[in-house]
Motif scaffolding. Structure first.
Motif, PDB file in Angstrom:
ATOM      1  N   ALA A   1      57.323  32.261  70.619  1.00  0.00           N
ATOM      2  CA  ALA A   1      57.190  33.701  70.376  1.00  0.00           C
ATOM      3  C   ALA A   1      58.038  34.501  71.369  1.00  0.00           C
ATOM      4  CB  ALA A   1      55.729  34.121  70.459  1.00  0.00           C
ATOM      5  N   GLU A   2      58.020  34.108  72.627  1.00  0.00           N
ATOM      6  CA  GLU A   2      58.824  34.812  73.631  1.00  0.00           C
ATOM      7  C   GLU A   2      60.309  34.666  73.328  1.00  0.00           C
ATOM      8  OE1 GLU A   2      59.454  35.191  78.465  1.00  0.00           O
ATOM      9  OE2 GLU A   2      58.206  33.564  77.697  1.00  0.00           O
ATOM     10  N   ALA A   3      60.739  33.459  72.955  1.00  0.00           N
ATOM     11  CA  ALA A   3      62.147  33.220  72.639  1.00  0.00           C
ATOM     12  C   ALA A   3      62.588  34.066  71.448  1.00  0.00           C
ATOM     13  CB  ALA A   3      62.380  31.733  72.368  1.00  0.00           C
ATOM     14  N   VAL A   4      61.769  34.115  70.410  1.00  0.00           N
ATOM     15  CA  VAL A   4      62.094  34.901  69.216  1.00  0.00           C
ATOM     16  C   VAL A   4      62.148  36.391  69.567  1.00  0.00           C
ATOM     17  CG1 VAL A   4      61.223  35.613  66.950  1.00  0.00           C
ATOM     18  CG2 VAL A   4      61.271  33.179  67.566  1.00  0.00           C
ATOM     19  N   GLU A   5      61.227  36.832  70.404  1.00  0.00           N
ATOM     20  CA  GLU A   5      61.225  38.231  70.840  1.00  0.00           C
ATOM     21  C   GLU A   5      62.527  38.594  71.562  1.00  0.00           C
ATOM     22  OE1 GLU A   5      58.673  40.629  74.084  1.00  0.00           O
ATOM     23  OE2 GLU A   5      57.489  39.750  72.463  1.00  0.00           O
ATOM     24  N   LEU A   6      63.107  37.616  72.247  1.00  0.00           N
ATOM     25  CA  LEU A   6      64.365  37.835  72.967  1.00  0.00           C
ATOM     26  C   LEU A   6      65.594  37.718  72.071  1.00  0.00           C
ATOM     27  CD1 LEU A   6      63.542  35.889  76.243  1.00  0.00           C
ATOM     28  CD2 LEU A   6      63.827  38.365  76.000  1.00  0.00           C
ATOM     29  N   GLY A   7      65.388  37.301  70.824  1.00  0.00           N
ATOM     30  CA  GLY A   7      66.512  37.232  69.892  1.00  0.00           C
ATOM     31  C   GLY A   7      66.863  35.841  69.401  1.00  0.00           C
TER      32      GLY A   7
END
Length: 133
Positions: free
Chosen positions: A94-100
């Motif tokens: 989720a954090e990685a996806v939030e970063l793009g």
């Protein structure tokens, strides 16, 4: 034969071999490796890649993979490079996806049909083995 290029960053030797073998057998794609973020950034500045696989924590020094994702996505020259986090932890994904980053996968899910579909679509590669749909 596919001409897609994949860079794998921060994996331990065992996992790197597993990933490289999988990509070679399934998609006929050679995987280039980078042990550290500095190596990865240098490689990304000197060659074009269709996908970068980033380990949740680098084997070399334990640096969080999201740090590389953040750096790449904030660099105007690199921000368009597709990245995926290699992690089974939903909160890390989720954090990685939030970063793009694109939605990644855990190492144990590498051969899962849904991962195969996403990778084939992204890399323009056909799965060389018969898989159930």
């Amino acid at each position: 034969m596919s001409h897609a290029r994949v860079l794998s960053v921060g994996q331990c030797l065992f996992d790197q071999r597993k990933i490289a073998n999988h990509f070679q057998q399934q998609y006929d794609i050679q995987v280039k490796t980078a042990d550290t973020f500095d190596e990865a950034l240098s490689e990304l500045r000197n060659a074009s890649y269709d996908l970068v696989l980033v380990n949740r924590l680098t084997d070399a020094d334990g640096t969080p993979g999201v740090d590389l994702i953040r750096s790449v996505k904030q660099d105007p020259a690199l921000s368009g490079v597709p990245l995926m986090l290699v992690s089974a932890f939903p909160e890390a994904q989720a954090e990685a996806v939030e970063l793009g980053a694109l939605n990644g996968f855990g190492k144990a899910d590498l051969a899962a049909p849904e991962v195969n579909e996403r990778l084939c679509a992204l890399l323009g590669a056909g799965d060389r083995t018969a898989t159930g749909s």
